[in-house]
Design an enzyme around this catalytic site. Structure first.
Site, PDB file in Angstrom:
ATOM      1  N   GLY A  12       6.234  38.245  -2.412  1.00 51.38           N
ATOM      2  CA  GLY A  12       6.318  36.303  -2.731  1.00 51.38           C
ATOM      3  C   GLY A  12       7.576  35.420  -1.535  1.00 51.38           C
ATOM      4  N   ASN A  14       5.614  33.186  -0.013  1.00 59.50           N
ATOM      5  CA  ASN A  14       4.787  31.875  -1.029  1.00 59.50           C
ATOM      6  C   ASN A  14       5.685  31.275  -2.055  1.00 59.50           C
ATOM      7  OD1 ASN A  14       2.263  31.106   1.041  1.00 59.50           O
ATOM      8  ND2 ASN A  14       2.270  32.936   1.062  1.00 59.50           N
ATOM      9  N   ILE A  88      -9.293  37.675 -11.251  1.00 62.42           N
ATOM     10  CA  ILE A  88      -9.148  37.149 -12.502  1.00 62.42           C
ATOM     11  C   ILE A  88      -9.985  36.805 -13.271  1.00 62.42           C
ATOM     12  CG2 ILE A  88      -8.282  34.413 -13.213  1.00 62.42           C
ATOM     13  CD1 ILE A  88      -6.342  35.890 -11.997  1.00 62.42           C
ATOM     14  N   ASN A 102      -6.009  29.658  -5.263  1.00 64.42           N
ATOM     15  CA  ASN A 102      -6.121  30.774  -4.092  1.00 64.42           C
ATOM     16  C   ASN A 102      -5.426  30.546  -2.444  1.00 64.42           C
ATOM     17  OD1 ASN A 102      -5.430  33.925  -3.745  1.00 64.42           O
ATOM     18  ND2 ASN A 102      -7.329  33.715  -3.683  1.00 64.42           N
ATOM     19  N   HIS A 104      -5.993  32.594   0.389  1.00 68.82           N
ATOM     20  CA  HIS A 104      -6.691  33.616   1.505  1.00 68.82           C
ATOM     21  C   HIS A 104      -6.288  33.399   3.115  1.00 68.82           C
ATOM     22  CE1 HIS A 104      -9.561  36.953   1.978  1.00 68.82           C
ATOM     23  NE2 HIS A 104      -9.213  36.245   3.205  1.00 68.82           N
ATOM     24  N   ASP A 145     -12.286  35.318  -3.353  1.00 71.14           N
ATOM     25  CA  ASP A 145     -12.602  34.663  -2.626  1.00 71.14           C
ATOM     26  C   ASP A 145     -13.464  33.683  -2.104  1.00 71.14           C
ATOM     27  OD1 ASP A 145      -9.721  36.135  -1.614  1.00 71.14           O
ATOM     28  OD2 ASP A 145     -10.875  37.401  -0.394  1.00 71.14           O
ATOM     29  N   GLU A 174       0.457  28.704   6.051  1.00 69.16           N
ATOM     30  CA  GLU A 174       1.262  28.585   4.256  1.00 69.16           C
ATOM     31  C   GLU A 174       1.951  27.705   4.493  1.00 69.16           C
ATOM     32  OE1 GLU A 174      -1.766  33.154   3.518  1.00 69.16           O
ATOM     33  OE2 GLU A 174       0.525  32.978   4.086  1.00 69.16           O
TER      34      GLU A 174
HETATM   35  C1  GAR Z   1      -0.564  35.554   1.675  1.00 62.66           C
HETATM   36  O1  GAR Z   1      -0.861  35.874   3.172  1.00 62.66           O
HETATM   37  C2  GAR Z   1      -1.487  35.059   1.129  1.00 62.66           C
HETATM   38  O2  GAR Z   1      -2.925  34.518   1.989  1.00 62.66           O
HETATM   39  C3  GAR Z   1      -2.238  36.792   1.215  1.00 62.66           C
HETATM   40  O3  GAR Z   1      -1.098  37.446   0.832  1.00 62.66           O
HETATM   41  C4  GAR Z   1      -0.550  37.334   1.704  1.00 62.66           C
HETATM   42  C5  GAR Z   1       1.239  37.488   0.767  1.00 62.66           C
HETATM   43  O4  GAR Z   1       2.393  37.517   1.029  1.00 62.66           O
HETATM   44  N1  GAR Z   1      -3.507  36.965   0.019  1.00 62.66           N
HETATM   45  C6  GAR Z   1      -4.493  37.022   0.397  1.00 62.66           C
HETATM   46  O5  GAR Z   1      -3.852  38.230   0.880  1.00 62.66           O
HETATM   47  C7  GAR Z   1      -5.137  37.768  -1.054  1.00 62.66           C
HETATM   48  N2  GAR Z   1      -6.733  38.146  -0.788  1.00 62.66           N
HETATM   49  P1  GAR Z   1       3.665  36.810   0.624  1.00 62.66           P
HETATM   50  O6  GAR Z   1       3.839  37.746  -1.054  1.00 62.66           O
HETATM   51  O7  GAR Z   1       5.067  36.936   1.355  1.00 62.66           O
HETATM   52  O8  GAR Z   1       3.073  35.126   0.057  1.00 62.66           O
END
Ligand code: GAR
Length: 186
Positions: A12, A14, A88, A102, A104, A145, A174
């Site tokens: 979490g 992000n 989803i 989303n 990625h 995706d 990100e």
């Molecule tokens: C992020 O890097 C996001 O881009 C990726 O998971 C990570 C979550 O990090 N998402 C995917 O791989 C979706 N296919 P976080 O929980 O620290 O935000």
């Protein structure tokens, strides 16, 4: 005031970055976090920030009704997937047309699709000898995706980079871009 819900399955970071970015905004607010994982790190991060975070079962997400009721209760306008490792389904897509996005951790259409999430993506990028990676922010449709791209940013991948080092560069992108892009699409 536009209200955002973040869906997250893991750490979490992000979600926390988005919450902090909009903490003093009078236009956009993160009001709710939903997860499919009761032990996800995102819950502790939100507890510290005073933002409600709830867990729903995989079935509840698939069915949509309980999740939609909660989104309605909080008046959510936009759903942001930030490390949400689940598909989803139709009820949510119908209720939020063009209002689910989303992030990625790679340059789609490369390194996307089923099984391509988190560190698996960065391991695949390094194994393929890619010279660059990055982030893709896109609208969500019924396939993993595949929705229309909103924004991409790139970072170099050096021959000696480990998957962890690529992950760190991608995370930095990100944190820099995701909240800003969210603000722009409203
Ligand atoms: C992020 O890097 C996001 O881009 C990726 O998971 C990570 C979550 O990090 N998402 C995917 O791989 C979706 N296919 P976080 O929980 O620290 O935000």
């Amino acid at each position: 005031m536009k209200k955002i819900a973040v869906f997250a399955s893991g750490s979490g970071s992000n979600a926390e970055n988005i919450a902090r970015y909009f903490a003093n905004s009078d236009k956009i607010k993160l009001v709710l976090v939903l997860s499919n994982n009761v032990s996800a790190g995102v819950h502790e991060r939100m507890r510290r920030l005073g933002i409600p975070s709830l867990t729903f079962s995989r079935e509840a997400f698939r069915d949509g009704e309980p999740v939609l009721a909660k989104l309605k209760e909080y008046g959510v306008d936009l759903i942001v997937l930030a490390g949400y490792m689940n598909k989803i389904t139709e009820p949510l897509l119908r209720a939020y047309p063009g209002r689910i996005i989303n992030i990625h951790p790679a340059l789609l259409p490369k390194f996307g699709g089923k099984g391509m999430y988190g560190m698996h993506v960065h391991e695949a990028v390094v194994a393929a000898g890619e010279k660059e990676s990055g982030i893709t922010i896109h609208y969500v449709n019924e396939n993993y995706d595949e929705g229309a791209t909103i924004f991409q940013a790139t970072c170099p991948v050096l021959p000696e980079d480990t998957p962890e080092e690529v992950a760190a560069k991608v995370h930095a992108l990100e944190y820099e871009h995701f909240p800003r892009v969210i603000a722009e699409i409203f």
